[in-house]
Design a protein around this motif. Structure first.
Motif, mmCIF file in Angstrom:
data_model
loop_
_atom_site.group_PDB
_atom_site.id
_atom_site.type_symbol
_atom_site.label_atom_id
_atom_site.label_comp_id
_atom_site.label_asym_id
_atom_site.label_seq_id
_atom_site.Cartn_x
_atom_site.Cartn_y
_atom_site.Cartn_z
ATOM 1 N N ARG A 17 0.699 -1.279 -0.068
ATOM 2 C CA ARG A 17 -0.466 -0.098 -0.453
ATOM 3 C C ARG A 17 0.783 0.847 -0.400
ATOM 4 O O ARG A 17 1.914 1.397 0.947
ATOM 5 C CB ARG A 17 -0.848 0.011 1.078
ATOM 6 C CG ARG A 17 -0.462 -0.133 2.318
ATOM 7 C CD ARG A 17 -1.308 -0.086 3.516
ATOM 8 N NE ARG A 17 -1.086 -0.740 5.171
ATOM 9 C CZ ARG A 17 -0.616 -1.512 5.674
ATOM 10 N NH1 ARG A 17 -0.053 -3.016 5.330
ATOM 11 N NH2 ARG A 17 0.055 -1.364 6.617
ATOM 12 N N ASP A 18 0.089 2.291 -0.771
ATOM 13 C CA ASP A 18 0.740 3.381 -0.380
ATOM 14 C C ASP A 18 0.450 4.391 0.980
ATOM 15 O O ASP A 18 0.056 3.133 1.894
ATOM 16 C CB ASP A 18 0.785 4.519 -1.613
ATOM 17 C CG ASP A 18 -0.897 4.919 -1.242
ATOM 18 O OD1 ASP A 18 -1.217 4.502 -0.644
ATOM 19 O OD2 ASP A 18 -1.485 5.529 -2.303
ATOM 20 N N PRO A 19 0.952 5.336 1.010
ATOM 21 C CA PRO A 19 0.594 5.524 2.518
ATOM 22 C C PRO A 19 -0.325 6.450 2.546
ATOM 23 O O PRO A 19 -0.677 7.775 3.756
ATOM 24 C CB PRO A 19 2.086 6.885 2.828
ATOM 25 C CG PRO A 19 2.383 7.744 1.082
ATOM 26 C CD PRO A 19 2.168 6.440 0.324
ATOM 27 N N ARG A 20 -1.382 6.747 1.826
ATOM 28 C CA ARG A 20 -2.900 6.434 2.626
ATOM 29 C C ARG A 20 -2.788 6.557 3.917
ATOM 30 O O ARG A 20 -3.943 5.977 4.263
ATOM 31 C CB ARG A 20 -4.043 7.135 0.734
ATOM 32 C CG ARG A 20 -3.499 7.444 0.050
ATOM 33 C CD ARG A 20 -4.453 7.170 -1.086
ATOM 34 N NE ARG A 20 -3.953 7.041 -2.372
ATOM 35 C CZ ARG A 20 -3.939 8.083 -3.059
ATOM 36 N NH1 ARG A 20 -5.080 8.908 -2.400
ATOM 37 N NH2 ARG A 20 -3.262 8.153 -3.521
ATOM 38 N N LEU A 67 4.222 -0.748 3.344
ATOM 39 C CA LEU A 67 4.602 0.857 2.418
ATOM 40 C C LEU A 67 5.682 -0.204 1.480
ATOM 41 O O LEU A 67 6.485 -0.797 1.658
ATOM 42 C CB LEU A 67 5.238 1.875 3.208
ATOM 43 C CG LEU A 67 5.704 3.074 2.163
ATOM 44 C CD1 LEU A 67 3.885 3.372 2.626
ATOM 45 C CD2 LEU A 67 6.545 4.202 3.097
ATOM 46 N N ALA A 68 5.062 0.297 0.448
ATOM 47 C CA ALA A 68 5.180 -0.357 -1.310
ATOM 48 C C ALA A 68 4.812 0.541 -2.312
ATOM 49 O O ALA A 68 4.085 1.761 -2.461
ATOM 50 C CB ALA A 68 5.050 -2.520 -1.300
ATOM 51 N N THR A 69 5.289 0.178 -3.653
ATOM 52 C CA THR A 69 4.879 0.676 -4.724
ATOM 53 C C THR A 69 4.187 -0.596 -5.469
ATOM 54 O O THR A 69 4.291 -1.807 -5.441
ATOM 55 C CB THR A 69 6.324 0.871 -5.386
ATOM 56 O OG1 THR A 69 7.218 0.012 -5.805
ATOM 57 C CG2 THR A 69 7.443 1.800 -4.350
ATOM 58 N N THR A 70 3.620 0.077 -6.629
ATOM 59 C CA THR A 70 2.813 -0.711 -7.221
ATOM 60 C C THR A 70 3.186 -2.077 -8.486
ATOM 61 O O THR A 70 3.445 -3.104 -8.553
ATOM 62 C CB THR A 70 1.798 -0.281 -8.384
ATOM 63 O OG1 THR A 70 1.244 0.665 -7.073
ATOM 64 C CG2 THR A 70 1.660 -1.048 -9.300
ATOM 65 N N PRO A 71 5.147 -1.243 -8.664
ATOM 66 C CA PRO A 71 5.952 -2.047 -9.581
ATOM 67 C C PRO A 71 6.294 -3.754 -8.503
ATOM 68 O O PRO A 71 6.536 -4.601 -9.110
ATOM 69 C CB PRO A 71 6.562 -1.251 -9.763
ATOM 70 C CG PRO A 71 6.509 0.246 -10.655
ATOM 71 C CD PRO A 71 5.057 -0.092 -9.248
ATOM 72 N N THR A 128 2.734 8.814 -6.706
ATOM 73 C CA THR A 128 2.326 7.765 -5.663
ATOM 74 C C THR A 128 2.794 6.946 -5.057
ATOM 75 O O THR A 128 3.808 6.497 -4.529
ATOM 76 C CB THR A 128 0.848 8.072 -4.849
ATOM 77 O OG1 THR A 128 0.696 9.987 -4.883
ATOM 78 C CG2 THR A 128 1.280 8.068 -3.661
ATOM 79 N N ASP A 129 2.819 5.916 -6.387
ATOM 80 C CA ASP A 129 2.505 4.556 -6.330
ATOM 81 C C ASP A 129 3.784 4.055 -6.729
ATOM 82 O O ASP A 129 4.142 2.871 -7.354
ATOM 83 C CB ASP A 129 1.485 3.168 -6.255
ATOM 84 C CG ASP A 129 0.762 4.126 -7.512
ATOM 85 O OD1 ASP A 129 0.869 5.022 -8.335
ATOM 86 O OD2 ASP A 129 0.271 3.082 -8.895
ATOM 87 N N VAL A 130 4.808 4.972 -7.745
ATOM 88 C CA VAL A 130 5.847 5.122 -8.235
ATOM 89 C C VAL A 130 5.694 4.077 -9.425
ATOM 90 O O VAL A 130 6.948 2.942 -10.268
ATOM 91 C CB VAL A 130 7.152 4.165 -7.612
ATOM 92 C CG1 VAL A 130 8.510 4.455 -8.073
ATOM 93 C CG2 VAL A 130 6.992 4.443 -6.293
ATOM 94 N N ILE A 159 -1.605 -7.725 -4.280
ATOM 95 C CA ILE A 159 -2.776 -6.387 -4.928
ATOM 96 C C ILE A 159 -1.684 -5.209 -4.049
ATOM 97 O O ILE A 159 -1.092 -5.158 -2.910
ATOM 98 C CB ILE A 159 -3.709 -6.199 -3.300
ATOM 99 C CG1 ILE A 159 -4.896 -7.999 -4.277
ATOM 100 C CG2 ILE A 159 -4.584 -5.649 -3.227
ATOM 101 C CD1 ILE A 159 -5.863 -8.335 -3.234
ATOM 102 N N MET A 160 -2.143 -4.292 -4.813
ATOM 103 C CA MET A 160 -1.855 -2.804 -4.218
ATOM 104 C C MET A 160 -2.334 -2.013 -4.077
ATOM 105 O O MET A 160 -4.026 -2.201 -5.036
ATOM 106 C CB MET A 160 -0.743 -1.866 -5.895
ATOM 107 C CG MET A 160 -0.037 -1.086 -5.359
ATOM 108 S SD MET A 160 0.749 -1.033 -3.651
ATOM 109 C CE MET A 160 1.464 0.431 -3.482
ATOM 110 N N MET A 161 -2.725 -1.382 -2.450
ATOM 111 C CA MET A 161 -4.047 -0.386 -2.185
ATOM 112 C C MET A 161 -2.990 0.946 -2.616
ATOM 113 O O MET A 161 -1.859 1.636 -1.904
ATOM 114 C CB MET A 161 -3.604 -0.668 -1.069
ATOM 115 C CG MET A 161 -4.758 -2.200 -0.330
ATOM 116 S SD MET A 161 -4.723 -2.215 1.649
ATOM 117 C CE MET A 161 -5.457 -1.309 0.861
ATOM 118 N N THR A 162 -4.057 1.820 -3.388
ATOM 119 C CA THR A 162 -3.219 2.870 -3.882
ATOM 120 C C THR A 162 -4.342 2.898 -5.065
ATOM 121 O O THR A 162 -6.188 3.158 -5.182
ATOM 122 C CB THR A 162 -2.040 2.937 -4.885
ATOM 123 O OG1 THR A 162 -1.717 4.101 -5.236
ATOM 124 C CG2 THR A 162 -2.400 2.237 -5.964
ATOM 125 N N ALA A 163 -4.735 5.445 -4.863
ATOM 126 C CA ALA A 163 -5.081 5.471 -6.420
ATOM 127 C C ALA A 163 -4.811 6.656 -6.749
ATOM 128 O O ALA A 163 -4.631 7.756 -7.222
ATOM 129 C CB ALA A 163 -6.244 6.609 -4.912
#
Length: 625
Positions: free
Chosen positions: A139-142, A168-172, A349-351, A189-193
């Motif tokens: 997930r990103d830091p939201r 805390l991670a990135t989509t890639p 945000t998620d790189v 699963i990546m949690m980000t918008a």
């Protein structure tokens, strides 16, 4: 795409850097909250029997069921899921609730498990052996991340999956956790918008074959919608708190990137520190990209003094984490010039996207970034095809051709562009680069993955290579010959209907414009097919016997007039993010975009009836200014 063997164990790595661990401390909050049933279901003051619940479900009626199910279906955002996760956005209510996230994650877990079991059966695997599917979650830091993560963990566990928390991670990185040994998870699963406001959040889905397509996500959301209706009535929501394994995958991912830089530069005197003597500014925008500074660049000898907004902050207080954001690029430019840096880097945000600033302060994003990557890739793979979305300029097509490459213009949407590149390779047309003008870019050599960090790695390697070859100019000199349009404009037409009707009305408007163009009702407008693309199949207008799956309707038209001849184009498309229609225009003459917009207004928007459900004020203001 490469595949990997399933690891017999789930590894846990430690991160002993002087920097704080890349594993987010919010993990503890998520795990603490996951046992709170109020995250997923409203508490009831009066217990009811299962029989009563079943009766209630039968009597709820089609209208209520459709309403509940529609909430989940509207969360689909092309190949992702996105919604409002926190209060505070005017005119929008929270729809990506923990309960919604739970049923979507559970449905994804079931979907993945079914395919893993099927693949084992088809491959002659031992079906007697237990099939435990492992799914990693980043997930990103939201601010909504911990609470939604608890719901995602619970949903995956209900589906029978082993749950792995990447923090805390990135989509890639989430995708890479499915292919890098010794992790090799079945899915992620990546949690980000992405670059959307802090109130939003979402889910991106991966298997070892890459990101899911829109049709896959639609299937998952349909399954989730049925679960959501039942859960709203208190059916099937119980379950034990999930067992979650924590891993520090980001350290392994950073090591993977460092190894690529070291081996490909092969510095003659500083092999292990090939970036020694180079100054690089990183603007992480308070998203997930800070690791690239201390875990990649610093460890390879780079001077990152003056880098910006490295600490994660889910409110994104400094600017939108977006390489298209003018403020983000301006701040990075200032830092590059103030520190005498060789390169500036801006991540979203998620790189999964990036942009750069060269040593002279020139911002390189959009067409410029595609041109830069094209120059690098065409040196490595002469004659290759480069796929972009249809908003790319005529100047970019000419630039790619001058470098000996082929330009395939395709549908807007990073998943569309990447899938087109994969398809061309399967058909025997060598295609090494797929990039969208928003900064999403994927390479054949990197699993067809849109990875903003990997793109920057390629640029950094080229920067060092040029210096070792005696070239004193920065990477900006590689795109000196790129011709830019005289004008480039984007406008929006908001769809003023109830949310449940917005997608249908958007499709109707775009299709109506297509018919107007085909019928010659807009003088000098002609539907574009493939531009100067050498590929025989139609790209912008689908001529296949079986049309490709689409997540939104869109078309591009070439525009001519008596005074200038063919001078530009207009691209119209449904947004998959918001209830609106996007209009992109480019022209080679000053005033050309205003002329295009005037024809659109007078000959279509005011005469076709679409103004009954479209807000055309932006076009009117642009035309009459």
């Amino acid at each position: 795409m490469a595949t990997a063997n399933i690891s017999p164990s789930v590894p846990t790595l430690s991160y002993n850097s002087k920097r704080k661990s890349l594993l987010s401390p919010l993990s503890n909050v998520a795990l603490k909250n996951q046992s709170n049933p109020n995250l997923f279901t409203k508490s009831s003051k009066k217990a009811i029997t299962q029989k009563q619940r079943t009766s209630q479900l039968e009597s709820v009626g089609t209208t209520s069921s459709d309403e509940y199910g529609g909430i989940i279906r509207r969360l689909q955002n092309g190949s992702d899921v996105r919604g409002v996760a926190l209060d505070g956005e005017p005119g929008r209510t929270v729809d990506l609730t923990p309960q919604a996230a739970q049923v979507i994650a559970e449905s994804f877990g079931e979907w993945v498990t079914e395919r893993v079991v099927r693949d084992k059966k088809d491959g002659g695997g031992d079906m007697a052996a237990a099939t435990l599917v492992h799914v990693s979650v980043g997930r990103d830091p939201r601010l909504s991340g911990p609470r939604l993560a608890a719901a995602v963990f619970s949903g995956l566990a209900k589906a029978g999956c082993g749950v792995v928390d990447m923090g805390l991670a990135t989509t890639p990185a989430c995708f890479m956790s499915t292919v890098l040994t010794p992790f090799n998870y079945d899915a992620s699963i990546m949690m980000t918008a992405s670059h959307l406001p802090y109130t939003r959040n979402g889910l991106k889905f991966f298997t070892r074959q890459g990101g899911l397509r829109s049709s896959d996500v639609q299937e998952i959301c349909e399954r989730a919608a049925r679960k959501y209706v039942a859960r709203k009535l208190g059916l099937g929501g119980a379950g034990l708190p999930p067992a979650v394994t924590r891993v520090d995958f980001m350290s392994a991912y950073a090591e993977h990137l460092r190894k690529i830089i070291v081996e490909r530069i092969a510095h003659p005197t500083n092999y292990q520190n090939p970036l020694k003597g180079f100054k690089v500014i990183v603007n992480a925008g308070n998203g997930s990209a800070g690791f690239f500074t201390w875990a990649v660049l610093d460890k390879l000898g780079a001077d990152t003094t003056g880098s910006l907004h490295l600490e994660p902050d889910g409110m994104f207080p400094n600017h939108t984490p977006n390489p298209e954001d003018p403020k983000a690029m301006a701040l990075t430019r200032e830092a590059v010039l103030a520190n005498g840096a060789d390169l500036g880097v801006v991540f979203d945000t998620d790189v999964d996207r990036s942009g750069v600033v060269d040593s002279t302060g020139v911002a390189i994003n959009g067409d410029k970034l595609i041109a830069l990557m094209s120059a690098i890739v065409l040196r490595e793979h002469p004659g290759t095809t480069i796929v972009t979305d249809a908003r790319a300029s005529v100047g970019l097509t000419e630039f790619i051709a001058a470098k000996g490459g082929h330009h395939c213009l395709y549908r807007v949407g990073y998943r569309n562009v990447i899938d087109k590149g994969a398809q061309l390779n399967e058909d025997g047309a060598e295609t090494h680069l797929m990039m969208e003008t928003t900064g999403h870019g994927a390479l054949k050599e990197n699993y067809f993955l849109d990875d903003g960090a990997y793109m920057v790695v390629k640029i950094i390697i080229e920067m060092v290579r040029m210096k070792l070859s005696g070239i004193e100019e920065g990477i900006g000199c590689l795109i000196r010959d790129l011709k830019e349009p005289a004008e480039s404009v984007e406008l929006r037409l908001n769809i003023v209907t109830a949310p449940s009707y917005a997608k249908g009305k958007g499709s109707e408007a775009v299709q109506t414009l297509k018919e107007y163009i085909q019928d010659g009702k807009l003088k000098g407008w002609h539907l574009d097919t493939c531009g100067d693309c050498w590929v025989s199949e139609g790209c912008l207008v689908d001529t296949n016997e079986i049309p490709a799956d689409i997540d939104a309707y869109m078309y591009r038209a070439k525009v001519s007039d008596d005074a200038n001849g063919q001078h530009g184009w207009i691209h119209i498309r449904q947004s998959v993010h918001n209830p609106n229609i996007a209009l992109n225009m480019q022209s080679s003459v000053i005033g050309g975009c205003q002329s295009i917009a005037k024809v659109l207004l007078d000959s279509f928007l005011l005469t076709s009836g679409v103004k009954e459900y479209l807000d055309i004020s932006q076009v009117e203001k642009f035309v009459h200014n």
